[in-house]
Structures are given as C-alpha cells and as structure tokens.
Scaffold this motif. Structure first.
Motif, PDB file in Angstrom:
ATOM      1  N   TYR A  48      30.942 -24.918 -17.072  1.00 40.45           N
ATOM      2  CA  TYR A  48      32.164 -23.745 -16.915  1.00 40.45           C
ATOM      3  C   TYR A  48      33.172 -23.826 -16.177  1.00 40.45           C
ATOM      4  O   TYR A  48      33.135 -24.129 -14.494  1.00 40.45           O
ATOM      5  CB  TYR A  48      31.625 -21.904 -16.874  1.00 40.45           C
ATOM      6  N   GLN A  89      35.114 -20.770 -14.011  1.00 38.23           N
ATOM      7  CA  GLN A  89      35.291 -19.116 -13.868  1.00 38.23           C
ATOM      8  C   GLN A  89      36.089 -19.226 -13.008  1.00 38.23           C
ATOM      9  O   GLN A  89      36.062 -19.521 -12.156  1.00 38.23           O
ATOM     10  CB  GLN A  89      34.291 -18.284 -13.523  1.00 38.23           C
ATOM     11  N   ARG A 137      37.833 -17.867 -18.242  1.00 36.30           N
ATOM     12  CA  ARG A 137      35.992 -18.794 -18.337  1.00 36.30           C
ATOM     13  C   ARG A 137      36.630 -19.935 -18.820  1.00 36.30           C
ATOM     14  O   ARG A 137      36.695 -20.058 -20.373  1.00 36.30           O
ATOM     15  CB  ARG A 137      34.902 -17.837 -18.545  1.00 36.30           C
TER      16      ARG A 137
END
Length: 125
Positions: free
Chosen positions: A80, A82, A19
């Motif tokens: 973010y 992932q 991540r």
C-alpha cells in the motif's frame, strides 16, 4: 513471472488523501522488496517509496517524506501507499514494482524487475 496490479488512483483536491494498493500474483510475495515510483507528465519516472520483504525497513524520497507511508500485508500479497497532504506536484501515474530481495531485509530504490501498469493520481489546486 510476477504480475502487479495497482488500484486506488483518482482525482483529489490539494490537501486530501488517497491510498494506493498493489496486488501481486506470486506465492512468494514475502521474498520481494516492493517499491512505488511515479511519473509526472513530461518527466522521467522517479522513486517515491520502498519497503523491505519483512516490512521492517522503509525508504522515502525527500519529496514525499512525512506525507506518504508505504506498508505491506504479506498474507494478502499486497503493498500500500498511503498519501496524505497531497499537493498538485504529486500528480503522476504511480507504479508498483517488485524485486526479489529475500537475502537482505532492505528497501532498495532501484533495480526492480517487475512493474505494474500504473494508476493515475491527479491533485487539483
């Protein structure tokens, strides 16, 4: 001026997950569409994923669709990425980018004004 700082890159085996995080130094983070781009050795930088200022719209390159998820936390000024089911071909330097886009809740794939310094991701086979 907006500063973007990526973190979370590293070495992972094929099939693994990472991540990435990108912290932005602006009080108007929620006015920016955010994107992740990557540049593999010897190749041009390419689009990976984008998210609108609200988080309500996202866009992905075909090469990462279904494996990568972009998200954001406007309270933390952070976006973010992932990355699951990683493949050796995902090996690249990953860059976070920002674009002022408050007038339209879209996830653009180009036209970014601010860039981070990049974080390297290496996927071993």
């Amino acid at each position: 001026q907006v500063q973007l700082v990526e973190s979370g890159g590293g070495l992972v085996q094929a099939g693994g997950s990472l991540r990435l995080s990108c912290a932005a130094s602006t009080r108007t983070f929620s006015s920016y569409a955010m994107g992740w781009f990557r540049q593999a050795p010897g190749k041009e930088r390419e689009f990976a994923a984008a998210i609108s200022w609200s988080g309500g719209n996202t866009c992905y390159a075909d090469s990462v669709k279904g494996r990568f998820t972009i998200s954001r936390d406007n309270a933390k000024n952070t976006v973010y990425l992932q990355m699951n089911s990683l493949k050796p071909e995902d090996t690249a330097v990953y860059y976070c980018a920002g674009r002022l886009n408050y007038y339209r809740d879209s996830a653009p794939i180009r036209g970014y004004d601010y860039w981070g310094q990049g974080t390297p991701v290496t996927v071993s086979s």
